[in-house]
Design a protein around this motif. Structure first.
Motif, PDB file in Angstrom:
ATOM      1  N   ILE A  29       0.838  -1.203   0.000  1.00 33.86           N
ATOM      2  CA  ILE A  29       0.000   0.000   0.000  1.00 33.86           C
ATOM      3  C   ILE A  29       0.871   1.250   0.000  1.00 33.86           C
ATOM      4  O   ILE A  29       0.612   2.205  -0.741  1.00 33.86           O
ATOM      5  CB  ILE A  29      -0.983  -0.012   1.197  1.00 33.86           C
ATOM      6  N   SER A  33       0.983   3.917  -3.028  1.00 35.96           N
ATOM      7  CA  SER A  33       0.680   5.311  -2.707  1.00 35.96           C
ATOM      8  C   SER A  33       1.806   6.225  -3.174  1.00 35.96           C
ATOM      9  O   SER A  33       1.562   7.289  -3.746  1.00 35.96           O
ATOM     10  CB  SER A  33       0.466   5.463  -1.201  1.00 35.96           C
ATOM     11  N   VAL A  69      -7.195  -2.341  -3.976  1.00 32.49           N
ATOM     12  CA  VAL A  69      -6.303  -2.172  -5.115  1.00 32.49           C
ATOM     13  C   VAL A  69      -7.086  -2.474  -6.388  1.00 32.49           C
ATOM     14  O   VAL A  69      -7.950  -3.345  -6.400  1.00 32.49           O
ATOM     15  CB  VAL A  69      -5.084  -3.128  -4.986  1.00 32.49           C
ATOM     16  N   LEU A  83      -3.870   2.065  -6.187  1.00 31.75           N
ATOM     17  CA  LEU A  83      -4.834   2.104  -5.086  1.00 31.75           C
ATOM     18  C   LEU A  83      -6.226   2.302  -5.664  1.00 31.75           C
ATOM     19  O   LEU A  83      -6.406   3.038  -6.637  1.00 31.75           O
ATOM     20  CB  LEU A  83      -4.508   3.249  -4.126  1.00 31.75           C
TER      21      LEU A  83
END
Length: 146
Positions: A29, A33, A69, A83
């Motif tokens: 993540i 990001s 996702v 994301l």
């Protein structure tokens, strides 16, 4: 969205399906990001050298399954990941190069987006289809390949 609320939201999505927010999933993540655009697994592994390839595939699959996702499939060997829009509050669309597989994001002006939404709702009603959201992928050749 700040990093703390992003992680809280991902953890909540995982809990809903009885999954844990492991350190490997958290690292993915963070890498997604920070990438800021759709990326391949090899690129994710470059962004975080501590990620193991085998667990990256498995964890991305779980993160996709719970809605954290989004996987973007192109014609080349590598899907791209980003994301999910619900986590970023950033509605966008994709330009996908059918030659090299590159994927880039683009946004439409708000008035055009509203016009598209109206057209999509109208088409959905006519087909007795319950519209949840939309995504547009434009296919063609990027500047490098054209």
């Amino acid at each position: 969205m700040n990093a703390e609320s992003l992680h809280e939201d991902v953890a909540a999505l995982l809990r809903q399906d009885d999954h844990r927010y492991t350190s490997g999933r958290r690292r993915l993540i963070v890498a997604l990001s920070e990438a800021g655009c759709p990326v391949t697994i090899p690129r994710l592994l470059e962004l975080d050298r501590e990620l193991a390839q085998s667990s990256a595939y498995r964890n991305l699959s779980i993160l996709e399954e719970v809605g954290a996702v989004t996987r973007i499939v192109t014609h080349d060997d590598h899907a791209r990941y980003e994301l999910a829009e619900g986590l970023t509050d950033h509605h966008h669309h994709h330009l996908i190069c059918t030659d090299c597989g590159d994927v880039s994001d683009f946004e439409l002006p708000a008035d055009m987006e509203k016009s598209l939404e109206r057209a999509f709702r109208s088409a959905s009603r006519k087909a007795a289809f319950r519209l949840e959201s939309h995504q547009l992928d434009l296919l063609g050749s990027c500047a490098r390949c054209a």
